[in-house]
Motif scaffolding. Structure first.
Motif, PDB file in Angstrom:
ATOM      1  N   ALA A   1      67.025  66.573  36.623  1.00 47.11           N
ATOM      2  CA  ALA A   1      67.842  65.945  37.700  1.00 47.11           C
ATOM      3  C   ALA A   1      69.429  65.695  37.275  1.00 47.11           C
ATOM      4  O   ALA A   1      69.748  66.132  36.203  1.00 47.11           O
TER       5      ALA A   1
ATOM      6  N   CYS B   1      69.719  66.294  43.770  1.00 49.79           N
ATOM      7  CA  CYS B   1      70.670  66.893  43.095  1.00 49.79           C
ATOM      8  C   CYS B   1      71.201  68.252  43.344  1.00 49.79           C
ATOM      9  O   CYS B   1      72.383  68.723  43.507  1.00 49.79           O
TER      10      CYS B   1
ATOM     11  N   LEU C   1      68.549  53.544  40.332  1.00 51.47           N
ATOM     12  CA  LEU C   1      69.671  54.230  39.822  1.00 51.47           C
ATOM     13  C   LEU C   1      71.017  53.547  40.371  1.00 51.47           C
ATOM     14  O   LEU C   1      72.102  54.266  40.134  1.00 51.47           O
TER      15      LEU C   1
HETATM   16  O1  PXL Z   1      67.223  62.783  41.907  1.00 52.50           O
HETATM   17  C1  PXL Z   1      68.339  61.733  41.729  1.00 52.50           C
HETATM   18  C2  PXL Z   1      68.737  61.348  40.542  1.00 52.50           C
HETATM   19  C3  PXL Z   1      70.210  61.363  40.126  1.00 52.50           C
HETATM   20  N1  PXL Z   1      70.391  61.245  38.865  1.00 52.50           N
HETATM   21  C4  PXL Z   1      69.523  61.149  37.889  1.00 52.50           C
HETATM   22  C5  PXL Z   1      68.207  60.713  38.180  1.00 52.50           C
HETATM   23  C6  PXL Z   1      67.742  61.250  39.291  1.00 52.50           C
HETATM   24  C7  PXL Z   1      66.332  60.963  39.574  1.00 52.50           C
HETATM   25  O2  PXL Z   1      65.387  61.064  38.787  1.00 52.50           O
HETATM   26  O3  PXL Z   1      67.434  60.792  36.872  1.00 52.50           O
HETATM   27  C8  PXL Z   1      70.127  60.747  36.581  1.00 52.50           C
END
Ligand code: PXL
Length: 264
Positions: free
Chosen positions: A18, A204, A115
């Motif tokens: 991701a 993403c 996050l």
């Molecule tokens: O999918 C969203 C996302 C975005 N960025 C990072 C992530 C995730 C989901 O695990 O780990 C770094």
């Protein structure tokens, strides 16, 4: 223009599924030159996020300046932004460097780890949404951004009322379509639904592909259709054998995805 210049402002996923890594793969599959302003790093695999480290604002802004001052940016997407301080800094920079902007309002990983600091949601709404060409929440994120419940059309209308120019509520929750609302019209975007358990990186991949299309000048509704098709294909080709948890989507391996994106 043959290679749109696309920038991801997001967080690294060490497991490659991701975040920044998914965005770069999606940009490449869409025929773009991908660039990054990394705001943080996760120690992550297919089962969990084990640690998260936020980068200081000065190095985030330095990355933005380096890229904008020399290369230029045709479209930008934001992903996991981690904190209010980072959102404010990124929004201040983008306000003075107007660029087609896809805001993927990442709140939590699918494994449950936050996050974005929950206290920062209002900052995201107040400072970043008004800059967004389009915001791409899933249904749960749409409820948070809308500040309550309702059907998808009502949620989309409330999110646009809060400042985004348009919204795509993604349908990865078993709904058969994405819903695009551009402030005037609701457009259902059918998803050719693909069964697959390797879904890490889905959101993403969707938002990065959408940004890539906007960078190339594709109108929003068509860009949203292509992003939905590419994402479904990437789930269909997902790497189920990778890791013990949900494997990563595979946008490059998705047959026909890049050809479809290149067809104008
Ligand atoms: O999918 C969203 C996302 C975005 N960025 C990072 C992530 C995730 C989901 O695990 O780990 C770094």
């Amino acid at each position: 223009m043959t290679s749109p210049r696309c920038l991801s402002i997001a967080t690294s996923d060490s497991g490659g599924g991701a975040g920044i890594q998914a965005d770069l793969k999606a940009f490449a599959a869409a025929g773009c030159h991908g660039m990054t302003a990394i705001v943080g790093v996760t120690a992550q695999n297919t089962t969990a996020i084990l640690a998260t480290y936020e980068l200081p604002v000065w190095i985030i802004i330095a990355q933005l300046e380096a890229v904008y001052d020399d290369i230029g940016v045709d479209a930008v997407k934001t992903g996991a932004l981690l904190s209010a301080e980072i959102i404010v800094a990124v929004a201040d920079y983008l306000r003075t460097h107007p660029t087609p902007l896809v805001v993927d309002p990442v709140l939590q990983a699918s494994t449950g780890t936050e996050l974005l600091d929950p206290a920062a949601v209002d900052v995201l709404i107040g400072s970043l949404l008004p800059l967004a060409t389009v915001v791409t929440p899933n249904l749960a994120e749409a409820r948070v951004l809308a500040g309550g419940d309702g059907d998808r059309r009502a949620l989309a209308e409330r999110i646009v009322a809060r400042g985004a120019r348009a919204v795509v509520i993604t349908g990865g929750d078993g709904v058969g379509s994405d819903l695009l609302f551009d402030g005037t019209e609701h457009v259902e975007i059918p998803i050719s639904w693909v069964e697959g358990t390797a879904t890490h990186g889905t959101g993403c991949t969707h938002s990065a592909t959408l940004a890539a299309e906007l960078g190339r000048g594709t109108p929003l509704a068509e860009a949203a259709r292509r992003a939905a098709a590419v994402t479904a294909a990437a789930i269909g080709s997902g790497l189920v054998e990778i890791g013990e948890g949900a494997g990563p989507v595979a946008v490059a391996q998705a047959s026909g995805a890049s050809q479809r994106v290149r067809t104008r």
